[in-house]
Design an enzyme around this catalytic site. Sequence first.
Site, short mmCIF file in Angstrom:
data_model
loop_
_atom_site.label_atom_id
_atom_site.label_comp_id
_atom_site.label_asym_id
_atom_site.label_seq_id
_atom_site.Cartn_x
_atom_site.Cartn_y
_atom_site.Cartn_z
N ASN A 9 0.90 -1.21 0.07
CA ASN A 9 0.09 -0.07 -0.03
C ASN A 9 1.06 1.21 -0.16
O ASN A 9 1.42 1.41 0.92
CB ASN A 9 -0.85 0.04 1.22
CG ASN A 9 -1.64 1.31 1.20
OD1 ASN A 9 -1.64 1.99 0.45
ND2 ASN A 9 -2.40 1.56 2.51
N LYS A 11 0.13 4.32 -0.25
CA LYS A 11 -0.43 5.60 0.63
C LYS A 11 -0.13 6.50 -0.63
O LYS A 11 -0.25 6.52 -1.87
CB LYS A 11 -0.11 5.73 1.84
CG LYS A 11 -0.33 4.44 2.67
CD LYS A 11 0.11 4.35 3.95
CE LYS A 11 -0.09 3.26 4.83
NZ LYS A 11 -0.03 3.29 6.17
N HIS A 94 -9.73 1.30 5.06
CA HIS A 94 -8.15 1.53 5.53
C HIS A 94 -8.32 2.49 6.91
O HIS A 94 -9.11 3.27 6.69
CB HIS A 94 -7.15 2.06 4.48
CG HIS A 94 -5.77 2.10 5.28
ND1 HIS A 94 -5.33 3.00 6.04
CD2 HIS A 94 -4.72 1.02 5.13
CE1 HIS A 94 -4.17 2.56 6.52
NE2 HIS A 94 -3.59 1.42 6.01
N GLU A 96 -6.86 4.68 8.10
CA GLU A 96 -6.59 6.35 7.82
C GLU A 96 -7.68 6.85 7.22
O GLU A 96 -8.14 7.87 7.36
CB GLU A 96 -5.27 6.31 6.81
CG GLU A 96 -3.98 5.98 7.60
CD GLU A 96 -2.78 5.73 6.72
OE1 GLU A 96 -2.97 5.49 5.65
OE2 GLU A 96 -1.82 5.22 7.60
N GLU A 166 -5.16 -4.68 10.63
CA GLU A 166 -4.16 -3.78 10.94
C GLU A 166 -4.29 -3.11 12.07
O GLU A 166 -5.23 -2.20 12.33
CB GLU A 166 -4.18 -2.60 9.63
CG GLU A 166 -3.85 -3.28 8.25
CD GLU A 166 -3.36 -2.18 7.52
OE1 GLU A 166 -2.34 -2.74 6.76
OE2 GLU A 166 -3.75 -1.26 7.32
N GLY A 172 2.79 2.56 10.72
CA GLY A 172 3.78 3.33 10.62
C GLY A 172 4.46 3.85 11.81
O GLY A 172 5.20 4.78 11.80
N SER A 212 3.59 -2.14 10.26
CA SER A 212 5.15 -2.12 10.44
C SER A 212 5.58 -3.56 10.14
O SER A 212 6.53 -4.10 10.79
CB SER A 212 5.44 -1.71 11.75
OG SER A 212 5.09 -0.40 11.87
P1 13P Z 1 3.20 0.30 7.68
O1 13P Z 1 3.62 -0.78 7.13
O2 13P Z 1 3.77 1.52 6.98
O3 13P Z 1 3.35 0.45 9.02
O4 13P Z 1 1.84 0.68 7.10
C1 13P Z 1 0.74 -0.33 7.32
C2 13P Z 1 -0.35 0.03 6.43
O5 13P Z 1 -1.21 0.87 6.76
C3 13P Z 1 -0.84 -0.78 5.15
O6 13P Z 1 -1.86 -0.77 4.76
#
Ligand code: 13P
Length: 252
Positions: A9, A11, A94, A96, A166, A172, A212
Amino acid sequence: MRKPIIAGNWKMHKTRDESLQFIYSVNEQVPSIDEVDSVICAPFVFLRSLVKRQGENLRIGAQNMHFSENGAFTGEVSPTMLKSIGVTYVIIGHSERRAMYNETDETVNKKLISAFNHGLNPILCVGENLEQREQGLTEEVIGNQLRINLHGLTFNNIENLVIAYEPIWAIGTGKTATSDVAEETCKFIRNTVAELFNEEVAQKMRIQYGGSVKLNNIDELLAQPNIDGALIGGASLDPHDFIKFTYAALKK
Ligand code: 13P
């Protein structure tokens, strides 16, 4: 029995040149699609050029979509549009988007139904935040998400669904859930889906862990029986690392 699935992903990262360089680097390098599903979920603006250049073992996904086919929804992208340019996967719900763009469990449900109706493969994200985990509410929170998000889906939909667990506190932050904690929650997700639908389709459904994921923890995560793959943010941006993640899945 379940084919592993590694999805990056991106982002809101990369320019057009960077996205093309990535695709040229990984295209011929990922394992056969017969053994591992390797998916890149890129920003909307790059999707068409990536689909045009995708190798036979790579698939391209979007990071979101609207549930309607068209309409007065300025700035939104529909499932019909994604389908028309050859996109095959889409991330839905997601954390976010739930946190920053007011996505509710009900809109996530509409998007999931719409994705299946349009022949797209959705990756549904669920997960708890730190406060909820610390208060022992993880299963309650995820159980509620699943009940609403999966409402009205068919058995066939569930077989083809990918759920990404997740935990928000691990995204992150460099704080990965230990493989035991991740497995415990992924097992809970599978059991809940078995209760809501049936055991047979729950066993076919794939579950990813995300949060992560790095090269130094992917092996132990994938060694867990209920973790069928990973949804990887930051660490998926490097093409060489992405290839290594897909090969880690080959060992599963
Ligand atoms: P990270 O791997 O950067 O922690 O992000 C995870 C994520 O949100 C994947 O959708």
